[in-house]
Scaffold this motif. Structure first.
Motif, PDB file in Angstrom:
ATOM      1  N   PRO A  55       2.746  10.100   1.097  1.00  0.00           N
ATOM      2  CA  PRO A  55       2.655  10.989   1.966  1.00  0.00           C
ATOM      3  C   PRO A  55       0.788  10.263   2.718  1.00  0.00           C
ATOM      4  CG  PRO A  55       2.095  11.772   0.171  1.00  0.00           C
ATOM      5  CD  PRO A  55       2.793  10.135   0.311  1.00  0.00           C
ATOM      6  N   PHE A  56       1.256   9.257   3.003  1.00  0.00           N
ATOM      7  CA  PHE A  56       0.015   8.420   3.666  1.00  0.00           C
ATOM      8  C   PHE A  56      -1.443   8.472   2.354  1.00  0.00           C
ATOM      9  CE2 PHE A  56       3.121   9.439   7.226  1.00  0.00           C
ATOM     10  CZ  PHE A  56       3.629   8.306   6.868  1.00  0.00           C
ATOM     11  N   ASN A  57      -1.166   8.504   1.843  1.00  0.00           N
ATOM     12  CA  ASN A  57      -2.711   8.945   1.241  1.00  0.00           C
ATOM     13  C   ASN A  57      -4.276   7.561   1.103  1.00  0.00           C
ATOM     14  OD1 ASN A  57      -1.364   9.898  -0.624  1.00  0.00           O
ATOM     15  ND2 ASN A  57      -0.689   8.780  -1.931  1.00  0.00           N
ATOM     16  N   LEU A  58      -4.784   7.881   0.881  1.00  0.00           N
ATOM     17  CA  LEU A  58      -5.807   7.168   1.446  1.00  0.00           C
ATOM     18  C   LEU A  58      -7.074   6.871   0.393  1.00  0.00           C
ATOM     19  CD1 LEU A  58      -8.038   6.593   4.264  1.00  0.00           C
ATOM     20  CD2 LEU A  58      -8.834   8.914   3.823  1.00  0.00           C
ATOM     21  N   ALA A  59      -7.414   5.267   0.890  1.00  0.00           N
ATOM     22  CA  ALA A  59      -7.932   4.409  -0.614  1.00  0.00           C
ATOM     23  C   ALA A  59      -9.752   4.065   0.684  1.00  0.00           C
ATOM     24  CB  ALA A  59      -7.128   3.079  -0.380  1.00  0.00           C
ATOM     25  N   VAL A  60     -10.531   5.051   0.192  1.00  0.00           N
ATOM     26  CA  VAL A  60     -11.954   4.834   0.359  1.00  0.00           C
ATOM     27  C   VAL A  60     -12.832   3.731  -0.442  1.00  0.00           C
ATOM     28  CG1 VAL A  60     -13.965   6.542   0.629  1.00  0.00           C
ATOM     29  CG2 VAL A  60     -11.657   7.180   1.356  1.00  0.00           C
ATOM     30  N   VAL A  66     -13.393   2.691  -5.994  1.00  0.00           N
ATOM     31  CA  VAL A  66     -12.650   2.862  -4.861  1.00  0.00           C
ATOM     32  C   VAL A  66     -11.658   4.267  -4.530  1.00  0.00           C
ATOM     33  CG1 VAL A  66     -10.294   1.848  -3.957  1.00  0.00           C
ATOM     34  CG2 VAL A  66     -11.676   0.479  -4.453  1.00  0.00           C
ATOM     35  N   ILE A  67     -11.955   5.288  -4.516  1.00  0.00           N
ATOM     36  CA  ILE A  67     -11.237   6.836  -4.206  1.00  0.00           C
ATOM     37  C   ILE A  67      -9.978   6.827  -3.748  1.00  0.00           C
ATOM     38  CG2 ILE A  67     -12.369   9.568  -3.849  1.00  0.00           C
ATOM     39  CD1 ILE A  67     -14.469   6.726  -3.685  1.00  0.00           C
ATOM     40  N   LEU A  68      -8.577   7.517  -4.418  1.00  0.00           N
ATOM     41  CA  LEU A  68      -7.716   7.652  -3.359  1.00  0.00           C
ATOM     42  C   LEU A  68      -7.409   9.186  -3.682  1.00  0.00           C
ATOM     43  CD1 LEU A  68      -5.446   5.690  -6.378  1.00  0.00           C
ATOM     44  CD2 LEU A  68      -6.992   4.733  -3.596  1.00  0.00           C
ATOM     45  N   TYR A  69      -7.291   9.731  -2.114  1.00  0.00           N
ATOM     46  CA  TYR A  69      -7.010  10.642  -1.253  1.00  0.00           C
ATOM     47  C   TYR A  69      -5.999  11.291  -1.482  1.00  0.00           C
ATOM     48  CZ  TYR A  69     -12.582  11.780  -1.238  1.00  0.00           C
ATOM     49  OH  TYR A  69     -14.007  11.103  -1.188  1.00  0.00           O
ATOM     50  N   ASN A  70      -5.514  12.232  -1.170  1.00  0.00           N
ATOM     51  CA  ASN A  70      -4.626  12.587  -1.575  1.00  0.00           C
ATOM     52  C   ASN A  70      -4.270  12.674   0.483  1.00  0.00           C
ATOM     53  OD1 ASN A  70      -1.483  14.326  -1.146  1.00  0.00           O
ATOM     54  ND2 ASN A  70      -1.887  15.433  -3.058  1.00  0.00           N
ATOM     55  N   GLY A  71      -3.060  12.117   0.700  1.00  0.00           N
ATOM     56  CA  GLY A  71      -2.447  12.424   2.294  1.00  0.00           C
ATOM     57  C   GLY A  71      -2.378  13.800   2.813  1.00  0.00           C
ATOM     58  N   LEU A  72      -1.896  14.312   1.972  1.00  0.00           N
ATOM     59  CA  LEU A  72      -1.110  15.680   2.458  1.00  0.00           C
ATOM     60  C   LEU A  72      -2.155  16.767   2.577  1.00  0.00           C
ATOM     61  CD1 LEU A  72       2.516  16.555   0.883  1.00  0.00           C
ATOM     62  CD2 LEU A  72       1.780  15.853   3.471  1.00  0.00           C
ATOM     63  N   ALA A  73      -3.674  16.593   1.501  1.00  0.00           N
ATOM     64  CA  ALA A  73      -4.238  17.381   1.299  1.00  0.00           C
ATOM     65  C   ALA A  73      -5.196  16.787   1.098  1.00  0.00           C
ATOM     66  CB  ALA A  73      -4.614  18.530  -0.153  1.00  0.00           C
ATOM     67  N   PRO A  74      -6.555  15.833   2.386  1.00  0.00           N
ATOM     68  CA  PRO A  74      -6.936  15.152   2.095  1.00  0.00           C
ATOM     69  C   PRO A  74      -8.398  15.198   1.562  1.00  0.00           C
ATOM     70  CG  PRO A  74      -6.849  16.243   4.498  1.00  0.00           C
ATOM     71  CD  PRO A  74      -5.695  16.643   3.746  1.00  0.00           C
ATOM     72  N   ALA A  75      -8.672  16.685   1.212  1.00  0.00           N
ATOM     73  CA  ALA A  75      -9.838  16.828   0.397  1.00  0.00           C
ATOM     74  C   ALA A  75      -9.935  16.820  -0.552  1.00  0.00           C
ATOM     75  CB  ALA A  75     -10.447  18.522   0.669  1.00  0.00           C
TER      76      ALA A  75
END
Length: 531
Positions: A55-60, A66-75
């Protein structure tokens, strides 16, 4: 001999240039991203990377984690990788999303398991901070770039260095892999150059490009034959296969500068190529760039014109766009991460791990045998560039048209003033001047009729599109009614305000004329030098 009276031609209201550029379909597409979800980080957000698989997770990357966010629920924060002794840099997913690689202030490059966050590999050959780390397309190698002016090619399975890439003379701060040739890499450094490497050919660069400023980021176009570099307050688009320009050097034969884009006021820190187009097509991706001036701008790739822009409250350090163009993430210098979700997400069919598309309802083909064929298009709205063809019917005359037709010039001007539309008043005044009836329309007015005209002049005389016309009318009005000053306090106040506004406009015109006179020799000298 009898003459038939000529048909009255309806007054054509003068069309002025719009005050601002009308929003295009492209601009509307990028503005459909909803209000941003803001997540405060522990430090400046230096890098953003989306996982290529659903689901296209986000690495910040921010501060020491390095914080990994859920791509379906970016919050929603998925996991946090904090196994760094100091500041972390450039956290990136592998193409399958199972591993994450990141550099650090201590020079160590680390490979993590995205699920357990455990450290799988550590590469320790760099002597100074490692600002960039990327997985290779084969999933088995990592490229890193460091402030020790080297880039290194690592084998993940054995944990050893395969190749050392020497060629930069200053910090290496950017790297990107060619989408069409996984063995071709580009690295950018603070020595103002971008080096192209073939990791199969050894440690010598294949091509060197001179960006002209410290390079902050580099990206390949989807074709692999073009690349864009970011640094200073501009972007450079390069044809990697074209003839070498005078500014390029190196052992290769390519490197022609196609375009230099000076659309920013401060340093451009990041650049990305979108995998999909703007509004409806998948054939024409867009280019996104962020800058320290707080702007993120979107460029179309035909003439590299800016089609949309967003302003952020702090300098932009990083940005990312999900592969399905559903999420737009921007990292700011004040530690804010803003994630905006598109109001009408467009799924990327066939993406790795993407669920199969839902079946669409069958729609019968419209033919003359179907009633809907004869009512098609009735609810469609005209686009900004469409022309409307009207039926040949008798024109409906406005009240000022009827009075102009009867040569009632004063009443025509009063009717135009009552419409409260400055373009209508300007058109009527021009028509009266052309007919020679302006004096009759302005003169012989009582206090009530004079107040409406004076209010209009005071309000709109500073508008550039009406200044020339209304200034002449205002001067003529002051001449006509200078002898009745003192008869009405309200008229006296408006006459005084009109006089002051005229004096201000004359002062502004004098200043602009002086400025034009000062700039003219400078422009002439610059043109002569260019020739």
């Amino acid at each position: 001999m009898e003459y038939e009276p000529a048909e009255y031609q309806k007054l054509q209201i003068r069309q002025y240039a719009p005050r601002s550029i009308r929003e295009t379909a492209e601009g509307k597409y990028w503005r459909r991203f909803k209000a941003p979800i803001v997540a405060k980080q522990f430090g400046a957000v230096s890098h953003i990377d989306f996982c290529p698989t659903y689901p296209f997770n986000l690495a910040v990357t921010a501060s020491t984690r390095v914080i990994l966010y859920n791509g379906l629920a970016p919050a929603v924060v998925g996991r946090t990788i904090s196994r760094f002794k100091d500041i972390a840099y450039s956290g990136c997913f592998r193409s399958d999303g199972k591993l994450v690689v990141a550099g650090g202030q201590d020079g160590i490059v680390q490979v993590f398991d995205a699920n357990s966050r455990s450290v799988l590999r550590q590469f320790k050959a760099h002597k100074r901070p490692t600002r960039v780390a990327r997985f290779g397309e084969d999933k088995l190698h990592v490229l890193s770039g460091s402030d020790d002016v080297t880039a290194r090619w690592w084998d993940v399975s054995s944990g050893t260095q395969v190749l050392r890439l020497d060629g930069h003379r200053d910090y290496v701060r950017a790297a990107a892999a060619s989408p069409t040739s996984p063995d071709t890499w580009a690295t950018g450094g603070y020595d103002h150059t971008v080096k192209l490497w073939d990791v199969r050919a050894g440690g010598a660069p294949v091509l060197s490009l001179d960006h002209g400023a410290p390079v902050e980021d580099v990206a390949f176009f989807l074709s692999g034959s073009l690349a864009v570099t970011a640094g200073g307050n501009y972007l450079c688009v390069w044809d990697l296969l074209g003839a070498s320009p005078s500014g390029g050097s190196g052992s290769g034969s390519g490197g022609r500068l196609l375009k230099r884009l000076d659309n920013f006021q401060k340093t451009v820190t990041c650049v990305r190529l979108s995998p999909l187009a703007g509004p409806d097509s998948v054939a024409a991706p867009r280019m996104l760039a962020g800058s320290l001036d707080g702007h993120v701008k979107i460029f179309e790739l035909d003439s590299f014109r800016v089609t949309a822009a967003s302003k952020y409250p702090s300098p932009v350090l990083s940005l990312g766009l999900s592969p399905d163009c559903r999420l737009l993430a921007v990292g700011l210098a004040d530690g804010s991460l803003t994630v905006r979700k598109h109001a009408r997400p467009k799924a990327l069919a066939g993406a790795p791990g993407m669920p199969p598309p839902t079946k669409t309802r069958y729609q019968p083909r419209l033919t003359a045998a179907n009633f809907r064929y004869f009512i098609r298009g009735q609810n469609s709205k005209a686009a900004e560039t469409d022309y409307r063809v009207r039926k040949g019917r008798q024109a409906k005359l406005q009240p000022y048209d009827k009075m102009l037709r009867q040569f009632r010039y004063r009443d025509a001007l009063d009717s135009a003033l009552s419409s409260r539309q400055p373009e209508v008043v300007a058109s009527v005044l021009e028509e009266l001047a052309a007919r020679g009836g302006l004096g009759g329309a302005l003169g012989g007015r009582d206090a009530e009729g004079l107040r409406g005209l004076l209010r209009h002049l005071v309000r709109y005389i500073s508008e550039p599109r009406y200044t020339r016309l209304l200034s002449n009318v205002g001067q003529r009005l002051l001449d006509v009614y200078s002898g009745v000053v003192g008869s009405s306090p309200a008229v006296d106040r408006l006459l005084g305000a009109l006089r002051n506004r005229l004096a201000e406009e004359l002062g502004v015109q004098d200043q602009l004329a002086a400025l034009a006179g000062a700039l003219e020799p400078l422009l002439a000298a610059s043109l002569a030098g260019a020739v």
